[in-house]
Design a protein around this motif. Structure first.
Motif, PDB file in Angstrom:
ATOM      1  N   UNK A 169       0.837  -1.210   0.000  1.00 33.46           N
ATOM      2  CA  UNK A 169       0.000   0.000   0.000  1.00 33.46           C
ATOM      3  C   UNK A 169       0.869   1.257   0.000  1.00 33.46           C
ATOM      4  N   UNK A 170       0.281   2.385  -0.367  1.00 37.07           N
ATOM      5  CA  UNK A 170       1.000   3.647  -0.161  1.00 37.07           C
ATOM      6  C   UNK A 170       1.163   3.897   1.346  1.00 37.07           C
ATOM      7  N   UNK A 171       2.046   4.815   1.686  1.00 41.42           N
ATOM      8  CA  UNK A 171       2.211   5.165   3.102  1.00 41.42           C
ATOM      9  C   UNK A 171       0.910   5.751   3.644  1.00 41.42           C
ATOM     10  N   UNK A 172       0.402   5.158   4.699  1.00 40.82           N
ATOM     11  CA  UNK A 172      -0.845   5.631   5.297  1.00 40.82           C
ATOM     12  C   UNK A 172      -0.547   6.469   6.548  1.00 40.82           C
ATOM     13  N   UNK A 173      -1.355   7.490   6.735  1.00 41.92           N
ATOM     14  CA  UNK A 173      -1.149   8.329   7.926  1.00 41.92           C
ATOM     15  C   UNK A 173      -2.437   8.509   8.709  1.00 41.92           C
ATOM     16  N   UNK A 225       2.275  -0.817  16.626  1.00 46.15           N
ATOM     17  CA  UNK A 225       1.926  -2.237  16.711  1.00 46.15           C
ATOM     18  C   UNK A 225       1.394  -2.754  15.381  1.00 46.15           C
ATOM     19  N   UNK A 226       0.622  -1.917  14.715  1.00 51.06           N
ATOM     20  CA  UNK A 226      -0.041  -2.365  13.500  1.00 51.06           C
ATOM     21  C   UNK A 226       0.773  -2.123  12.237  1.00 51.06           C
ATOM     22  N   UNK A 227       1.992  -1.665  12.431  1.00 49.77           N
ATOM     23  CA  UNK A 227       2.909  -1.587  11.288  1.00 49.77           C
ATOM     24  C   UNK A 227       2.897  -0.289  10.512  1.00 49.77           C
ATOM     25  N   UNK A 228       2.113   0.714  10.969  1.00 46.90           N
ATOM     26  CA  UNK A 228       2.141   2.005  10.281  1.00 46.90           C
ATOM     27  C   UNK A 228       3.402   2.777  10.651  1.00 46.90           C
ATOM     28  N   UNK A 229       3.850   2.588  11.869  1.00 48.02           N
ATOM     29  CA  UNK A 229       4.963   3.372  12.398  1.00 48.02           C
ATOM     30  C   UNK A 229       4.429   4.621  13.089  1.00 48.02           C
ATOM     31  N   UNK A 230       4.991   4.909  14.244  1.00 48.45           N
ATOM     32  CA  UNK A 230       4.532   6.058  15.032  1.00 48.45           C
ATOM     33  C   UNK A 230       4.686   7.387  14.297  1.00 48.45           C
ATOM     34  N   UNK A 231       5.712   7.485  13.466  1.00 48.36           N
ATOM     35  CA  UNK A 231       5.940   8.741  12.751  1.00 48.36           C
ATOM     36  C   UNK A 231       4.766   9.101  11.855  1.00 48.36           C
ATOM     37  N   UNK A 232       3.995   8.113  11.470  1.00 45.32           N
ATOM     38  CA  UNK A 232       2.910   8.364  10.529  1.00 45.32           C
ATOM     39  C   UNK A 232       1.592   8.699  11.214  1.00 45.32           C
ATOM     40  N   UNK A 252      -3.876   9.989   3.874  1.00 36.32           N
ATOM     41  CA  UNK A 252      -4.570   9.992   5.160  1.00 36.32           C
ATOM     42  C   UNK A 252      -5.751   9.040   5.065  1.00 36.32           C
ATOM     43  N   UNK A 253      -5.929   8.194   6.043  1.00 37.89           N
ATOM     44  CA  UNK A 253      -7.035   7.222   5.979  1.00 37.89           C
ATOM     45  C   UNK A 253      -7.916   7.285   7.210  1.00 37.89           C
ATOM     46  N   UNK A 254      -7.432   7.978   8.232  1.00 36.92           N
ATOM     47  CA  UNK A 254      -8.180   7.990   9.474  1.00 36.92           C
ATOM     48  C   UNK A 254      -7.936   9.292  10.223  1.00 36.92           C
ATOM     49  N   UNK A 255      -9.016   9.874  10.734  1.00 38.94           N
ATOM     50  CA  UNK A 255      -8.879  10.988  11.661  1.00 38.94           C
ATOM     51  C   UNK A 255      -9.377  10.489  13.016  1.00 38.94           C
ATOM     52  N   UNK A 256      -8.513  10.580  14.011  1.00 36.68           N
ATOM     53  CA  UNK A 256      -8.887  10.122  15.343  1.00 36.68           C
ATOM     54  C   UNK A 256      -9.101  11.334  16.253  1.00 36.68           C
ATOM     55  N   UNK A 257     -10.349  11.588  16.584  1.00 34.10           N
ATOM     56  CA  UNK A 257     -10.686  12.700  17.481  1.00 34.10           C
ATOM     57  C   UNK A 257     -10.772  12.199  18.909  1.00 34.10           C
ATOM     58  N   UNK A 258     -10.738  13.117  19.833  1.00 29.78           N
ATOM     59  CA  UNK A 258     -10.852  12.744  21.234  1.00 29.78           C
ATOM     60  C   UNK A 258     -12.035  13.459  21.887  1.00 29.78           C
ATOM     61  N   UNK A 259     -12.865  12.691  22.556  1.00 30.27           N
ATOM     62  CA  UNK A 259     -13.927  13.287  23.375  1.00 30.27           C
ATOM     63  C   UNK A 259     -13.551  13.041  24.822  1.00 30.27           C
ATOM     64  N   UNK A 260     -12.936  14.041  25.432  1.00 28.77           N
ATOM     65  CA  UNK A 260     -12.442  13.891  26.805  1.00 28.77           C
ATOM     66  C   UNK A 260     -10.984  13.487  26.795  1.00 28.77           C
ATOM     67  N   UNK A 261     -10.072  14.441  26.650  1.00 27.25           N
ATOM     68  CA  UNK A 261      -8.652  14.075  26.643  1.00 27.25           C
ATOM     69  C   UNK A 261      -8.233  13.647  28.048  1.00 27.25           C
ATOM     70  N   UNK A 262      -7.131  12.915  28.094  1.00 28.68           N
ATOM     71  CA  UNK A 262      -6.738  12.255  29.335  1.00 28.68           C
ATOM     72  C   UNK A 262      -6.353  13.253  30.421  1.00 28.68           C
ATOM     73  N   UNK A 263      -5.627  14.278  30.046  1.00 27.08           N
ATOM     74  CA  UNK A 263      -5.110  15.190  31.070  1.00 27.08           C
ATOM     75  C   UNK A 263      -6.061  16.357  31.329  1.00 27.08           C
TER      76      UNK A 263
END
Lengths: 442, 442
Positions: free
Chosen positions: B180-184, B201-208, B217-228
């Protein structure tokens, strides 16, 4: 009606009422699950069609809460219609039976409700997990190393794959798989499906679980105790090859690992000390209760942490007042991680290594007994595919539970899994009689 | 001495002795964990240095078992030295408090000891999980869809990533990422560290996980209630962008998801129905007990199963006598999967959606109260980095537990997590007084 600031004076939960409910629920658990549920005169399952069962359970979630008596009836119903996996005639899965010390440990873990990520919230369990892992590693033959309890054997197997690729190409963590050559996993066709699932999940692709020309093999995954036939790979022979080619040797001993407690049967895993990692599920043959699954590592270079860490500052502060190496959470790809060590520890304390050895030896004796008896009986040479029909009759009558599956070109056959310390010879005889009875007219 | 065939007549476990032990352990759990452990006059923690604690607990595992009285003392010791996470002054983590109906459900789940992979071994829980997921999806605003209970929010987040890449490139399952192309992944700097861990863990690499030019870009991960800080991303605005570019929108609502029960606060997640997936941990704000974590999906094309299935023939036989769609195990990358729905279901039945709404609203009121009081008090403008010192004093005296961390360039600050339905205004006042007292001389 929304709460106002005035409501802040009282907590929302009443301890006396709550504890009363818990006591009543505990009584039902003991009576219906632990007494009736292990009584051979009672059924293993109370079969209902899904539509009927949904109706009986009154599953719907509503705006208003329900009275305690209703809720206790729900507890009774859940117990009634659930499978009695501790019943001596439950041979359906690689878990069965009940160990009361383990169960007490499970109740205590649930009540203490903590997470195994830092020493500050889990001081007892950080130390206890380390001790249990040390005890299991000693059985593998390692005097040092690392490890972790994981949510099941599939996760343990994935961790091993992740560590093996990281050892070979540490840049995979930041850059991903695309910068690496094609990596392949070697494993046998009888290995557990989690190897393939893991390969897909982790981005290798399922196709690369078999040998691909020109690709870089990085991991050999052996099985000690295959799922269907219980076969053990010859670890010493495979370790020779891995040594020669410097491959990571992983042993999936989820099912078979417990033979290491047995002086009589540990030879089945001869050479296991030469592995890099071992996955082992004490919730299977040792009856530690679901879930109890470990990954054991020979590594002493902190590979687990290096490979998985993300150094979250809100959890793993480096300026704590105690040794922060006790904060083991960054070894895991989970954040929340259940306490799974206490149940195994308490059970092990209760019966000792000798008691666990006895369980393993007895399971082998039972298996031998069933095979011998089967050879003596006529009518056990099944010709057509009758297993699904016998299974349906078995479950609808609720007399026992045994799994079946095909193998290669052969038709479906029953796989009787014998491990529960609750079973005795008469349960083995019952199994044989019952299969005969249920399939008599086929 | 090894067992002989003669030993097969008796089971290895004595029910009467076992149940007696369980009863005694239950009494200790109620007394030491649930009564003393929630009493404000008792300590939150009983701090011991690791070496001393290991000695006190007698952790060593031996060849021989131990008498019941010793084992009950171990149960008492484990309770004594464990953190009392249900104590009204435990503000250290995003879990706290106890719900007795949930706890009864947890005990029952443990006693029933089954796995959520087929209808045949978990008929009640297959139906119950479906109903709970339906109830949670309704709060998101979906009348159909899919989902799964996962071992924690990190796993839920990884699942979302796996589904998103599979939807875009189904060949990833068999061929892996290299084709696949580089996914971010797009996410905010305040998102949970599990997004990075998952990417590694899933092989994308943290840098991506950040934006990379030329990558897909294949995914946008939003947060509802950040940890800190507990911040909520503006979902509607982000959904507009995702719609435009056809990106998978994942909402990590592990912490914040429970606001959906509240008419007053659900606006914080306005637009959540436009997401493709939502991760939500009822073990956090709803006090359902660890672990209780769901992934909810809008998808109706069976993507979860297609993406994760491996079709193991020993478990998911297609010739069963019931509807094999009820065998949900192949939706998971786990094989063994714990029953995590019962505790939430029973608690929900007990207090209704209205009761859960009240918990959420009260937590917000408590938070508002603390902030207001803090503004009124002098001496809460801390200048130096005193949090680690205050924390050490706090834990060694055992009076309460609150977490701290740095943020950006700022020094360490305390993060008080308020969610337990056991707390009241006086516990908020205690928190403020105690921080003042502990840090008075600094």
């Amino acid at each position: 009606m929304e709460p106002t600031t005035g409501d802040l004076t009282d907590p929302l939960i009443n301890h006396a009422d709550g504890q009363l409910f818990l006591h009543e629920a505990f009584k039902i658990i003991v009576e219906d699950v632990l007494c009736k549920g292990t009584d051979v005169k009672e059924k293993v399952c109370e079969w209902r069609e899904p539509e009927e069962l949904a109706r009986l359970l009154d599953l719907e979630l509503r705006e208003k809460g329900e009275p305690q008596e209703n809720l206790l009836q729900r507890v009774r119903d859940v117990a009634k219609y659930s499978i009695k996996t501790s019943h001596p005639r439950f041979f359906n899965q690689q878990f069965a039976g009940v160990d009361y010390h383990s169960l007490a440990g499970r109740f205590l873990s649930e009540a203490l409700n903590t997470n195994l990520f830092t020493y500050e919230v889990a001081p007892v369990f950080v130390l206890m997990e380390a001790e249990v892992l040390r005890g299991l590693r000693a059985l593998v033959g390692w005097t040092e190393g690392d490890g972790l309890f994981c949510p099941g054997g599939s996760t343990s197997n994935m961790y091993a794959m992740n560590l093996a690729r990281y050892r070979l190409y540490p840049e995979v963590k930041s850059q991903g798989l695309r910068s690496l050559p094609q990596l392949t996993v070697f494993t046998s066709p009888e290995s557990h499906y989690s190897v393939k699932k893991g390969a897909a999940f982790m981005g290798f692709g399922m196709d690369n679980v078999i040998l691909v020309k020109g690709a870089v093999p990085f991991l050999v995954s052996c099985t000690s105790g295959t799922t269907v036939q219980g076969a053990f790979d010859p670890l010493d022979l495979i370790a020779d090859v891995c040594d020669k080619h410097k491959l990571w040797l992983h042993v999936d001993a989820a099912w078979g690992g417990s033979v290491l407690f047995s002086k009589k049967h540990s030879h089945l895993m001869k050479g296991v000390h030469r592995a890099n990692s071992v996955a082992w599920n004490p919730h299977k043959m040792l009856v530690a209760g679901l879930q109890c699954s470990v990954l054991l590592l020979k590594d002493t270079t902190d590979l687990l942490k290096k490979c998985h860490c993300a150094n979250a500052t809100y959890l793993f502060q480096q300026d704590k007042f105690y040794d922060v190496n006790l904060d083991i959470g960054d070894k895991s790809v989970q954040c929340s991680r259940k306490v799974d060590c206490l149940k195994l520890w308490l059970m092990w304390k209760a019966v000792g290594s000798a008691g666990l050895e006895q369980r393993v030896d007895k399971a082998f004796l039972h298996a031998r007994y069933v095979v011998d008896q089967m050879k003596k009986r006529e009518g056990f040479q099944l010709l057509g595919d009758v297993a699904p029909v016998i299974k349906e009759r078995m479950m609808k009558q609720g007399t026992m539970m045994v799994g079946y599956q095909p193998l290669g070109d052969r038709v479906n056959f029953f796989r009787i899994t014998i491990l529960s310390p609750l079973v005795s010879q008469k349960d083995m005889d019952f199994f044989l009689d019952e299969i005969e009875r249920l399939g008599n007219d086929l």
